[in-house]
Design a protein around this motif. Sequence first.
Motif, PDB file in Angstrom:
ATOM      1  N   LYS A   1     -22.517 -20.472 -40.852  1.00 36.94           N
ATOM      2  CA  LYS A   1     -22.443 -20.944 -42.244  1.00 36.94           C
ATOM      3  C   LYS A   1     -23.445 -20.185 -43.098  1.00 36.94           C
ATOM      4  N   GLU A   2     -24.636 -19.970 -42.547  1.00 40.27           N
ATOM      5  CA  GLU A   2     -25.652 -19.200 -43.250  1.00 40.27           C
ATOM      6  C   GLU A   2     -25.855 -17.875 -42.518  1.00 40.27           C
ATOM      7  N   ARG A   3     -25.560 -16.816 -43.216  1.00 36.71           N
ATOM      8  CA  ARG A   3     -25.643 -15.493 -42.605  1.00 36.71           C
ATOM      9  C   ARG A   3     -26.927 -14.791 -43.037  1.00 36.71           C
ATOM     10  N   PRO A   4     -27.424 -13.875 -42.191  1.00 31.49           N
ATOM     11  CA  PRO A   4     -28.575 -13.072 -42.603  1.00 31.49           C
ATOM     12  C   PRO A   4     -28.162 -12.071 -43.673  1.00 31.49           C
ATOM     13  N   THR A   5     -29.131 -11.560 -44.393  1.00 29.20           N
ATOM     14  CA  THR A   5     -28.838 -10.479 -45.339  1.00 29.20           C
ATOM     15  C   THR A   5     -29.000  -9.117 -44.686  1.00 29.20           C
ATOM     16  N   ALA A   6     -29.585  -9.092 -43.483  1.00 32.13           N
ATOM     17  CA  ALA A   6     -29.765  -7.824 -42.776  1.00 32.13           C
ATOM     18  C   ALA A   6     -29.688  -8.044 -41.273  1.00 32.13           C
ATOM     19  N   VAL A   7     -29.157  -7.050 -40.574  1.00 28.51           N
ATOM     20  CA  VAL A   7     -29.083  -7.078 -39.115  1.00 28.51           C
ATOM     21  C   VAL A   7     -29.749  -5.814 -38.584  1.00 28.51           C
ATOM     22  N   PHE A   8     -30.667  -6.001 -37.653  1.00 31.86           N
ATOM     23  CA  PHE A   8     -31.353  -4.895 -36.981  1.00 31.86           C
ATOM     24  C   PHE A   8     -30.920  -4.911 -35.524  1.00 31.86           C
TER      25      PHE A   8
END
Length: 348
Positions: free
Chosen positions: A245-252
């Motif tokens: 439902k809540e996604r990150p704004t960045a993926v590393f």
Amino acid sequence: MSRSSVTKRPTIVDVAAHAGVSTAAASKVLRGAYGVSPEMKAKVQASMKALGYRPLASARGMRGRTYTVAVVVADLHNEFSSLLVEGIRRECERQKYRLLVAPAGSGKDAQDRMVEDLIDRAMDGIVLISPLGTDAELEELAKKIPVVVLGRHGASPEFDSVAADDFAGANLVVDHLVSLGHRQITYVNHTTTGTNDARLPEEVRVRGYVDAMIRHGLGDAIDIIQSQWSQEGGEESGRLILSRKERPTAVFAGCDVAAFGVLTALWNAGIRVPDEISVAGFDNIFTTSLAPISMTTVDQSGLNMGSTAGRLLLERVGGRAEAVNSSVLPVLVPRETSAAPLLEVGKG
């Protein structure tokens, strides 16, 4: 093909007969022994060339060096492994050594079997890429054959090691994303069966991620997905992120191959990168620089790491006994997959 139609491999006896010298004289030329005249050497070498003579590796091993070394690699699907191998190959070619690439498969048992096979085949030395096992086990191996450990952290008096500063590299990525305004940064980690060795790159990188998040006051936002550093692992991680439902704004992602998997999942779902989610990897493999991808990543000089490992191994083969621990300083390579977040976290 009949047995009679198979061409017999020429022997040193054939070379001696062709050159009109004794077998002992031909053998001395082959060994590079003292006391061979230039005329004798030229005559025997001409016969070797004319007959297509090549000494058996087993025979060379009985004399001493085989001038062949091996690199044991578990993950040939990862382009970064190819960079390391190519760096080793270039150094071996420069020093007139043959390089055998030995795919070890997955798991310590497979790795150990491959290493024993290489020792049985009289390799002069072995480079192990991110090997599994304890320091004591690696040190015991290094007593049998010259060894360089590539990618795994930690020094030992028994073998040489070459590794990037993975902790600093992970810090670079988090610092970059935070500087762009990201606060929700998910990390894709690699896990193996059982407990990961604290000295393997995956464990050092995840510690670097956690350290940087805490340093930026984002300890409560630490989010680690335990997966595999593969295309499939990255895609699964991307789908997991999209299901939230809540996604990150960045993926590393801890390596570029997994980052490509994340990108694939996001692109397939119509997610705009980097507008909706930024993505960063680690390794700077060639495909990250291609214009349609242009992925932010960390360069750890894979070719140089491999070349250094090859040089150190051949120094060991040559008799150096003092251990050398070489560390490569990584460099951030910001590209088009990372930018300031434009949408609120959780929307979508």
